[in-house]
Design a protein around this motif. Structure first.
Motif: not given
Lengths: 318, 739
Positions: A114-117, B298-301
């Motif tokens: 997952h993409d956690i921000r 836009v994802a960060n990974r």
């Protein structure tokens, strides 16, 4: 963060896992406050305990009520009664972000997938005279928590600063459990002999409260209750510090109960549509004045590291 | 020549603050170094969500030593003077030098400040920078007192040269600088040491962090375009969103998804706004149909499943959002189709616009009356302008605008179309808010122009009436913007209106609201006057009429309202000066034009100012201005001294010199050609005629003594000077021009 978490199967399992996780991190696991509140922040374990110099660490579920959000149980995401999970640690530990991410892993969110921000979101509560800086936490574009460093509560600067985490439990659980309508979400284990959905537990109450909040609650009574709560709050704070036996006891908590009451009554009046735009600000200001007075009182108590005998200004009774 | 590397590593910095923080970091540190005597060759600053980074190259290894000499008291001066000098220099008596001076022996102090090592200076400057950093909002955390935008977790500060790298001993509260940092929060979370900026940049990239925001932006944009192109689609450009998204990721991974079929019927602006505001998605458009069909997030990974889980999650959130939007859209459409926009806007009566200015419904009534009056002045049909004004705020009551306030106006256009309005009315619903700033488009359709002017004039006259004018930096109701809007609407469309008319009308409408009069009756009367009277004095007359005051009694309220009308005109003039300043037209040139009659016709005023500006900048113009001023000064002095006005009777027969005679001839010619030019508002032409006076005026002053001994000749020459003044008078009030 390398462990592969197993997926929880129900709403209550997610709550239980959060409880276990934060207990393992040293938080006092507390119970919900026994009054109607709009958010977990109103629990005195957050509002009052974030004040003063004494360290504190608490985690709890808080049933929360927002009368205007009632949708008769029909909207997939909106409820007038819902649950927040709340963590407050003072002073905020340097690894609070890592601790928080650990809690997501504990409830089955795989950080590798997952993409956690952390997306800027400053928090302000006009009724509590409080503000802080932090983020809303996104998981794949969905807001799953609020993360706030308290800077001021009840008009008092926070020294030390508390870190506050708030999880919107229904939304988070729906995401983890892959449910599209809140009422379809398994409340207990779906394989239990008596399997209950969220709807089994809450659909009817959502209908009943939606009707009462929007159409039925008697506004004259609510208005009178608001005035009574306000007066009782200030009366309790204005009582002499020493009781008849000479004990110095400031009644910060009983007074704060009345402040909470006033706040909820205001929310009910708002849902009934009897508060105009201009009046709104005035009501919020009155609740804030109570919250500030309670904060002033609390910081003088022992729980905040204060001295009850210290003199305090007389409050204006209304 | 060492290089400096500084990294301030923190919890997530808000995206919107990063670019400014980069610039501030660079400026504060390099200014501090230079001030301490440490010059450098070049510097660069970078940011990611978790770090601010500065690299300074070619720094001096130490600051230059400084030698300062200070002269003290004389050797025989009282002891107190000597003691004072010792205190101020921090020296002892035996460290002073006695030198011979003109008046005997004098004490001198020689203070040597040795050069300081770069590390020492850097440590001080970095600490001061951190403590005084100008974040728009900063916070404390834990039990500390340090402030930063979010908790500051570590400091990396290195000086490195050929010999190697050393950690600069920076200490700020509980933080001590080191030579380590962290990589990507999830993909490479461990700490590692670095030895130079190059080493840092390379290792960061290996740890899944792209340091340079510009590089992240470029990569996102390129990848998004490629993915869209492969599907025959295109990305809707949005530079602001691109910058924001680049500030939310250290390792950008572009993912493209499709919008569900059920939502494709929503207006494209609704899709775009919902996706941008809530999700920070780019919109993906089908160039053939113009429809928004997809999104880019836009994802960060990176993930094992190539982002499939992340994309599915984002898609789900988007569907929930768009379901809401669709629900609002369909409900709103149902409402306007059955009850019209009037029905949708019925609730405006319960919405307070301002507690002293009544409800939004009151406001709509006034705008309608104003739009009807303004319409003929801008070439619109009054009925259409009134119809548009009546419904232009209705969408504020729609569910869609309730959810997305930034769609106000635009939804009005859609709903007006759905309700069957036509002939420029739907467009006016959208455009009447414009222009929203100095660069926003100006509406050109007459109906839109009429309602846009009415909207702004109602706002201005309303807040003027309750004395809520802008002061200093405070302008909570954006009244400067409203006034600029009026100016740009008038000038942009070349409209010829006397703004006093609608202004007075607006004032009348507000007075009617306050007094509970019927606006229509009130407005009608005011309008008749406004239309019939072109004189600046009309305002008083029309207000008297509006309030049914008798000719002899001017009520105090009417007086106050009149004053507010002229005060507003002065405000328009002020904003006009700011507006024209960007064109390089000085305020005194505008003042010279404002002093002329008809100054509430902004188009005329600006034409005059532009012509005058060009004229004054020409050589002829500059000299003519000097000649005019000289003539005017001499004349004014003489008139003051003699107590008479020299205004008539210059006669060529008393002329003694050729210079006088040619000035008479030139004035005759100019007077006869200026008048027709002015009659057609040909300011440039009139000024060109004036320019022809320059040579004769110059020659006159060179050879002629105005104050002649003969009183007759003196009077004749003064009267001649008056003709210069009179020739210039219809063009502009040149006395206002400075220099």
């Amino acid at each position: 963060m390398t462990q592969t978490p197993t997926a929880p199967r129900s709403f209550q399992e997610i709550i239980l896992r959060l409880m276990t996780y934060w207990a393992s991190k040293g938080c006092a696991v507390m119970q919900p406050y026994d009054m109607e509140v709009g958010a977990g922040t109103f629990h005195p374990a957050t509002t009052l305990r974030s004040l003063g110099a004494k360290p504190w660490a608490a985690a709890y579920v808080q049933p929360s009520r927002r009368p205007t959000d009632g949708r008769y149980g029909e909207n997939p995401n909106r409820l007038q009664h819902y649950y927040q999970y709340q963590v407050l640690i003072k002073p905020s530990p340097p690894d609070l972000q890592a601790l928080y991410l650990g809690s997501l892993a504990a409830i089955g969110i795989d950080m590798e997938m997952h993409d956690i921000r952390f997306v800027e979101d400053d928090w302000e509560s006009p009724t509590l005279g409080a503000w802080g800086l932090g983020w809303e936490v996104w998981c794949d574009g969905m807001e799953v928590s609020q993360f706030t460093y308290f800077q001021q509560v009840g008009g008092h600067d926070c020294h030390p600063v508390s870190g506050e985490l708030t999880y919107g439990l229904e939304r988070l659980a729906m995401y983890i459990l892959g449910v599209d309508h809140v009422m379809d979400m398994p409340f207990n284990d779906p394989d239990a002999p008596i399997a209950l959905t969220y709807g089994d537990v809450f659909r009817q109450t959502e209908q009943e409260y939606s009707r009462w909040n929007f159409d039925q609650a008697d506004t004259d009574t609510l208005l009178q209750h608001f005035k009574d709560a306000e007066a009782e709050c200030l009366r309790s704070l204005n009582a002499p510090v020493k009781d008849s036996a000479g004990r110095a006891i400031i009644m910060a908590h009983p007074a704060y109960d009345q402040c909470i009451k006033a706040s909820h009554l205001f929310n009910l009046l708002d849902a009934r549509g009897v508060i105009s735009v201009t009046e709104r600000q005035a009501y919020i200001g009155r609740v804030r004045a109570l919250a500030k007075a309670c904060a002033d009182a609390f910081v003088r108590t022992e729980a905040a590291g204060g001295t009850p005998e210290a003199p305090m200004a007389e409050l204006e009774t209304l | 020549m060492p290089d400096l590397l500084l990294e301030l590593f923190s919890e997530e910095i808000p995206a919107r603050m990063q670019a400014r923080a980069c610039a501030d970091l660079k400026k504060l540190v390099t200014d501090g170094l230079v001030e301490a005597g440490l010059t450098y060759a070049s510097a660069g600053a970078f940011s990611t969500p978790r770090r601010l980074v500065l690299t300074v190259e070619g720094l001096l290894a130490e600051s230059k030593p400084v030698r300062e000499e200070r002269k003290g008291p004389k050797a025989d001066a009282p002891d107190a003077a000597l003691q004072g000098f010792l205190r101020s220099t921090g020296l002892t008596k035996d460290q002073l030098e006695l030198r011979d001076d003109k008046k005997g022996q004098v004490y001198f102090a020689v203070i040597e400040k040795p050069g300081r090592a770069a590390a020492e200076i850097v440590a001080e400057v970095v600490e001061a920078t951190i403590r005084n950093f100008p974040w728009p909002k900063s916070m404390r955390w834990g039990a500390g007192a340090l402030r930063w935008v979010r908790p500051l977790q570590s400091i990396l500060c290195l000086l490195n040269d050929e010999a190697g790298a050393e950690v600069v001993p920076v200490t700020v509260d509980h933080l001590t600088a080191g030579n380590t940092t962290e990589g990507h929060r999830f993909m490479a979370p461990s700490r590692f040491a670095v030895s130079s900026f190059e080493d840092y940049r390379v290792k960061l990239r290996r740890a899944h962090v792209v340091l340079d925001a510009a590089e992240r932006e470029a990569a996102i944009w390129q990848d998004a375009q490629n993915q869209a192109f492969a599907q025959g689609l295109e990305i809707v450009p949005d530079a602001g969103l691109l910058a924001e998204v680049a500030g939310l990721v250290e390792w950008p991974v572009v993912l493209m998804g499709k919008i569900g079929e059920a939502f494709l019927g929503l207006p494209p602006e609704v899709l775009q706004t919902s996706m941008k505001e809530h999700q920070k998605f780019f919109s993906v458009r089908n160039p053939k149909t113009g429809r928004i069909e997809g999104f880019v997030t836009v994802a960060n990974r990176e993930t094992k499943d190539h982002g499939a889980t992340i994309l599915a999650g984002n898609n789900k959130v988007l569907s929930a959002r768009l379901s809401d939007a669709k629900f609002f859209w369909e409900n709103d459409l149902r409402m306007v189709k059955t009850a019209g926009l009037e029905g949708m806007g019925a609730g405006l009566a319960n919405v307070t616009f301002h507690n002293k200015l009544g409800s939004q419904a009151d406001r709509v009534k006034r705008i309608e009356a104003l739009a009807r009056e303004i319409a003929p002045m801008v070439g619109a049909k009054p009925d259409l302008a009134a119809e548009a004004a009546r419904i232009c705020k209705a969408d504020l009551q729609s569910a869609m605008v309730g959810e997305f306030p930034e769609l106000q106006g635009l939804m009005g256009r859609y709903y007006a179309q759905a309700a069957g309005h036509d002939d420029g009315v739907p467009e006016a619903c959208e455009m009447h808010y414009k222009p929203l700033g100095p660069t926003d488009d100006v509406p050109t359709d007459p109906v839109s122009v009429a309602v846009a002017l009415a909207d702004k004039i109602d706002t201005l006259t309303g807040f003027w009436a309750i004395d809520e004018k802008p002061t200093g930096s405070k302008d909570p109701y954006a009244l400067r913007r409203a006034a600029l809007g009026v100016i740009r609407l008038v000038l942009g469309n070349g409209v010829r209106i006397h703004v006093l008319n609608p202004t007075a009308f607006g004032v009348g409408c507000h007075a009617a609201t306050r007094q509970g009069f019927d606006i229509r009756d009130q407005a009608r009367q005011v309008a008749q006057f406004a239309a019939s009277i072109g004189e600046p004095v009309f305002a008083q007359k029309l207000l008297k009429e509006a309030f049914k005051a008798s000719e002899n009694e001017l009520s105090p309220e009417v007086g106050a309202l009149t004053a507010s009308i002229y005060d507003l005109l002065a405000f328009f003039h002020d904003r006009l000066k700011v507006f024209l300043k960007d064109e390089g037209i000085r305020h005194d040139i505008i003042d010279a034009c404002i002093a002329m009659p008809g100054n509430d016709d902004l188009t005329l005023l600006v034409n005059r100012a532009r012509a005058l500006n060009a004229f004054i900048q020409s050589e002829d113009g500059t000299n003519l201005l000097q000649g005019f001023k000289r003539a005017n000064n001499i004349l004014t002095q003489a008139e003051t001294k003699d107590g008479v006005e020299y205004s008539y009777g210059a006669d060529i027969k008393f002329a003694e010199t050729d210079a006088e005679r040619s000035l008479f001839a030139a004035l005759d010619a100019a007077e006869s050609s200026i008048a027709p030019a002015m009659a057609t508002e040909d300011f440039a032409g009139a000024m060109a005629e004036l320019a022809k006076l320059r040579a004769p005026i110059d020659a006159f002053f060179e050879t002629v003594q105005v104050n002649a001994d003969s009183e007759v000749i003196r009077r004749n020459r003064l009267n001649l000077l008056h003709r210069i003044r009179a020739a210039c008078a219809p063009v502009a009030d040149l006395t206002k021009i400075e220099g």
